[in-house]
Scaffold this motif. Structure first.
Motif, PDB file in Angstrom:
ATOM      1  N   GLU A 179      69.344  28.085  34.377  1.00  5.10           N
ATOM      2  CA  GLU A 179      68.494  27.117  33.263  1.00  5.10           C
ATOM      3  C   GLU A 179      67.002  27.068  33.483  1.00  5.10           C
ATOM      4  O   GLU A 179      66.026  26.777  32.796  1.00  5.10           O
ATOM      5  N   HIS A 180      66.667  27.067  35.160  1.00  2.00           N
ATOM      6  CA  HIS A 180      65.064  27.244  35.402  1.00  2.00           C
ATOM      7  C   HIS A 180      64.716  27.690  36.866  1.00  2.00           C
ATOM      8  O   HIS A 180      66.013  28.128  37.789  1.00  2.00           O
ATOM      9  N   ALA A 181      64.078  28.640  37.354  1.00  4.29           N
ATOM     10  CA  ALA A 181      63.611  29.425  38.338  1.00  4.29           C
ATOM     11  C   ALA A 181      61.976  28.856  38.574  1.00  4.29           C
ATOM     12  O   ALA A 181      61.380  28.614  37.381  1.00  4.29           O
ATOM     13  N   PHE A 182      61.729  29.197  39.561  1.00  2.00           N
ATOM     14  CA  PHE A 182      59.845  28.386  40.109  1.00  2.00           C
ATOM     15  C   PHE A 182      59.777  29.125  41.371  1.00  2.00           C
ATOM     16  O   PHE A 182      61.062  29.428  42.162  1.00  2.00           O
ATOM     17  N   TRP A 183      59.188  28.936  41.384  1.00  2.00           N
ATOM     18  CA  TRP A 183      58.235  29.546  43.072  1.00  2.00           C
ATOM     19  C   TRP A 183      58.221  28.509  44.076  1.00  2.00           C
ATOM     20  O   TRP A 183      57.154  27.890  43.624  1.00  2.00           O
ATOM     21  N   ALA A 184      58.739  28.608  44.508  1.00  2.00           N
ATOM     22  CA  ALA A 184      58.490  27.336  46.162  1.00  2.00           C
ATOM     23  C   ALA A 184      57.812  27.957  47.155  1.00  2.00           C
ATOM     24  O   ALA A 184      57.952  28.392  47.954  1.00  2.00           O
ATOM     25  N   SER A 185      57.049  26.847  47.801  1.00  2.00           N
ATOM     26  CA  SER A 185      55.790  27.112  48.860  1.00  2.00           C
ATOM     27  C   SER A 185      56.942  26.537  49.951  1.00  2.00           C
ATOM     28  O   SER A 185      57.574  25.998  49.444  1.00  2.00           O
ATOM     29  N   ALA A 186      56.245  27.535  51.520  1.00  2.00           N
ATOM     30  CA  ALA A 186      56.660  26.867  52.013  1.00  2.00           C
ATOM     31  C   ALA A 186      56.810  25.247  52.857  1.00  2.00           C
ATOM     32  O   ALA A 186      58.178  24.610  53.353  1.00  2.00           O
ATOM     33  N   ASP A 187      55.778  24.783  51.857  1.00  2.00           N
ATOM     34  CA  ASP A 187      55.318  23.225  51.904  1.00  2.00           C
ATOM     35  C   ASP A 187      57.074  22.302  51.464  1.00  2.00           C
ATOM     36  O   ASP A 187      57.166  21.081  51.643  1.00  2.00           O
ATOM     37  N   ASP A 188      57.101  23.247  50.215  1.00  2.00           N
ATOM     38  CA  ASP A 188      58.274  22.717  49.003  1.00  2.00           C
ATOM     39  C   ASP A 188      59.486  22.926  50.106  1.00  2.00           C
ATOM     40  O   ASP A 188      60.145  21.688  49.423  1.00  2.00           O
ATOM     41  N   VAL A 189      60.403  24.191  50.835  1.00  2.00           N
ATOM     42  CA  VAL A 189      61.364  24.848  51.119  1.00  2.00           C
ATOM     43  C   VAL A 189      60.827  23.703  52.052  1.00  2.00           C
ATOM     44  O   VAL A 189      62.523  22.515  52.633  1.00  2.00           O
ATOM     45  N   ARG A 190      59.905  23.698  53.057  1.00  2.00           N
ATOM     46  CA  ARG A 190      60.462  22.180  54.246  1.00  2.00           C
ATOM     47  C   ARG A 190      60.862  20.808  54.229  1.00  2.00           C
ATOM     48  O   ARG A 190      61.530  20.310  54.522  1.00  2.00           O
ATOM     49  N   ALA A 191      60.161  20.128  52.620  1.00  2.00           N
ATOM     50  CA  ALA A 191      60.380  19.425  52.838  1.00  2.00           C
ATOM     51  C   ALA A 191      61.626  18.524  52.102  1.00  2.00           C
ATOM     52  O   ALA A 191      62.544  18.235  52.674  1.00  2.00           O
ATOM     53  N   ALA A 192      62.587  19.815  50.966  1.00  2.00           N
ATOM     54  CA  ALA A 192      63.592  20.031  50.961  1.00  2.00           C
ATOM     55  C   ALA A 192      64.996  19.662  51.928  1.00  2.00           C
ATOM     56  O   ALA A 192      65.430  18.882  51.970  1.00  2.00           O
ATOM     57  N   MET A 193      64.491  20.973  52.826  1.00  2.00           N
ATOM     58  CA  MET A 193      65.317  20.626  53.907  1.00  2.00           C
ATOM     59  C   MET A 193      65.387  19.618  54.609  1.00  2.00           C
ATOM     60  O   MET A 193      66.465  19.087  55.519  1.00  2.00           O
ATOM     61  N   ALA A 194      64.406  18.798  54.683  1.00  2.00           N
ATOM     62  CA  ALA A 194      64.181  18.265  55.512  1.00  2.00           C
ATOM     63  C   ALA A 194      64.930  16.203  54.407  1.00  2.00           C
ATOM     64  O   ALA A 194      64.752  15.408  55.266  1.00  2.00           O
ATOM     65  N   GLY A 195      65.281  16.519  53.236  1.00  2.00           N
ATOM     66  CA  GLY A 195      65.254  15.717  52.395  1.00  2.00           C
ATOM     67  C   GLY A 195      65.098  14.459  52.093  1.00  2.00           C
ATOM     68  O   GLY A 195      64.776  13.599  51.556  1.00  2.00           O
ATOM     69  N   ASP A 196      63.689  15.370  51.929  1.00  2.00           N
ATOM     70  CA  ASP A 196      62.744  14.230  51.483  1.00  2.00           C
ATOM     71  C   ASP A 196      62.631  13.598  50.043  1.00  2.00           C
ATOM     72  O   ASP A 196      62.677  14.929  49.103  1.00  2.00           O
ATOM     73  N   PRO A 197      62.527  12.405  49.911  1.00  2.00           N
ATOM     74  CA  PRO A 197      63.189  12.283  47.981  1.00  2.00           C
ATOM     75  C   PRO A 197      61.911  13.039  47.359  1.00  2.00           C
ATOM     76  O   PRO A 197      61.892  13.125  45.961  1.00  2.00           O
ATOM     77  N   ALA A 198      60.441  13.014  47.309  1.00  2.00           N
ATOM     78  CA  ALA A 198      59.483  13.350  47.270  1.00  2.00           C
ATOM     79  C   ALA A 198      59.388  14.864  46.358  1.00  2.00           C
ATOM     80  O   ALA A 198      58.753  16.169  46.057  1.00  2.00           O
ATOM     81  N   ALA A 199      60.508  16.197  47.543  1.00  2.00           N
ATOM     82  CA  ALA A 199      60.131  17.333  47.945  1.00  2.00           C
ATOM     83  C   ALA A 199      60.455  17.909  45.634  1.00  2.00           C
ATOM     84  O   ALA A 199      61.722  16.854  45.402  1.00  2.00           O
TER      85      ALA A 199
END
Lengths: 295, 295
Positions: free
Chosen positions: B253-273
């Motif tokens: 449906e969609h694809a994008f390039w995630a930065s290391a900061d994006d990945v860290r935020a998502a892995m930490a469950g940050d709602p702003a990720a």
């Protein structure tokens, strides 16, 4: 990954697999009728060569999609097919002498094309009936599946992962010999990955079952499709905790620890080497070379 | 290899698989009659829990080898079985909500035991007939095969290798989203390995087919059995030659390039990720962690 020239056999498939066209009847009909369309020939499951190439012939004017597998398109966009085998095709689980001979003649991309065709033709020959309900099935997805018209189940060609590995201990690697091997041939130990198992778990289990060796630090090295009939060889190294071999004599006739000098001599074809190495077509040859270049 | 606590789900199978006993009718009869023998229970294909363990019950006094799969022996030597499912068992290809719930409750070894049992029970339920000749088949090798009494063909449980991979470019990784994912979830791209293909070839093909990305330097990271119904996930990274995405909208449906900061935020469950990461049960979670710890 390694470059093409140093790859094991069957590892250099070069066609565009056209996955996006396999379920598009209109596109498939166009490919079948394409003036540059060709089919490669098999004799039973053996290859038919034409110098360094597989023999290619035009498709019959009445060739049908339900009896042909689309292998892919070449660099010029020409579609390449292989026909399903005749009823009663013998099972391709065993390595055929004719393939050894042809492998020396065919280029790496042609050998890989043959391997892919062989796996698929053998799979269709052994999957004419639905495992779910027992009804006859029909080729689907341009030969990359079979569908049951009775229960609607879809079946896909098998790819069976096999681990093949060198346990290392104190600068030596564990080699074994199956009774069916040619005289003096030794190779890396190997076995099928089972349901519920990681690759690392399969490496550890097989080394323990066949030789009584416990390992840690399993490291992936390379992979190879091995079309006898449908294996995916996954080559690895692992560190052995000790060097006491307890042989499973149902699996192996003999096993020993080979030094780097032993391996170098065998790879060079030295008649004084303590064993004969597996040939370059086998991933075990490349695994041994990888190991000996790393120590 | 990673330690048990940091492994993805289904990757910590701990029983002795007793491969050497599977074709030994006398040994199998002893295991079935062993006073400590137990069977785990499935409800359809779903697990039945007892706290952090799978529920275990003694075998019926008239339990038969031809309807039970030997999963293995535990550390105390107690044999563990699972019974074949009832006729009409639904196909286990889709991930069941009940499994997500149970996965949070079960310990890693119990979840792995369940995964192995699920794959095998589902395979038997869908392989009651011989693909070669259409006749009904019977359980063989203590549940690790089926034999056709009519044509004598032997069939083995499937293990289907799947590559799952992160293409890297300029400090970012490619993530994609299938329509069936929960809202905002993105993960690594994935696809089945085909006949005639190396793992490295499958990684390159899938990234090109689904996102138009060409890659080199494919590197293996880890593997995971994924019992829905019988995948072996093989996780890798690869270097992308450029970052221009051409999406295959039939797959993603969609694809994008995630930065290391994006990945860290998502892995930490940050709602702003910018996305929600796959859960720790999935190998994609561990692949993302591997990557973010390496950059």
């Amino acid at each position: 990954m390694t470059d093409t020239a140093s790859r094991p056999g069957f590892s250099s498939f070069a066609l565009d697999r056209c996955d996006d066209l396999r379920s598009d009847p209109h596109a498939l009909a166009e490919l079948l009728a394409h003036p540059a369309a060709r089919q490669i020939l098999l004799r039973g499951l053996d290859p038919v060569g034409d110098g360094a190439q597989l023999a290619r012939v035009p498709l019959a004017h009445d060739a049908r999609l339900d009896t042909h597998i689309l292998l892919g398109k070449d660099e010029e966009g020409a579609p390449l097919f292989v026909a399903l085998g005749p009823p009663g095709l013998p099972h391709g689980g065993q390595f055929a002498p004719r393939v050894w001979e042809m492998a020396a003649e065919l280029g790496p991309e042609e050998l890989s094309l043959y391997g892919c065709a062989r796996s698929l033709v053998d799979w269709h020959a052994r999957h004419g009936f639905c495992a779910v309900c027992g009804a006859p099935t029909a080729l689907s997805r341009a030969g990359w599946g079979r569908r049951c018209p009775s229960c609607n189940a879809e079946h896909f060609p098998r790819v069976d992962p096999v681990v093949i590995m060198l346990a290392e201990h104190d600068g030596r690697v564990l080699l074994g010999r199956q009774p069916r091997f040619p005289p003096r041939r030794f190779s890396a130990l190997a076995g099928f990955v089972e349901p519920g198992e990681t690759l690392e778990g399969a490496v550890a289990r097989e080394l323990y079952e066949e030789a009584g060796i416990r390992v840690r630090n399993v490291r992936y090295v390379m992979s190879q499709p091995w079309p006898f009939p449908s294996s995916l060889m996954i080559a690895a190294t692992a560190e052995a905790e000790d060097d006491v071999i307890t042989l499973d004599e149902k699996e192996l006739e003999h096993a020993f620890w080979a030094s780097a000098d032993d391996v170098r001599a065998a790879m060079a074809g030295d008649p004084a080497a303590p064993f004969i190495a597996p040939p370059p077509m086998a991933v075990a040859h490349h695994l041994l070379r990888h190991w000996v270049e790393s120590v």
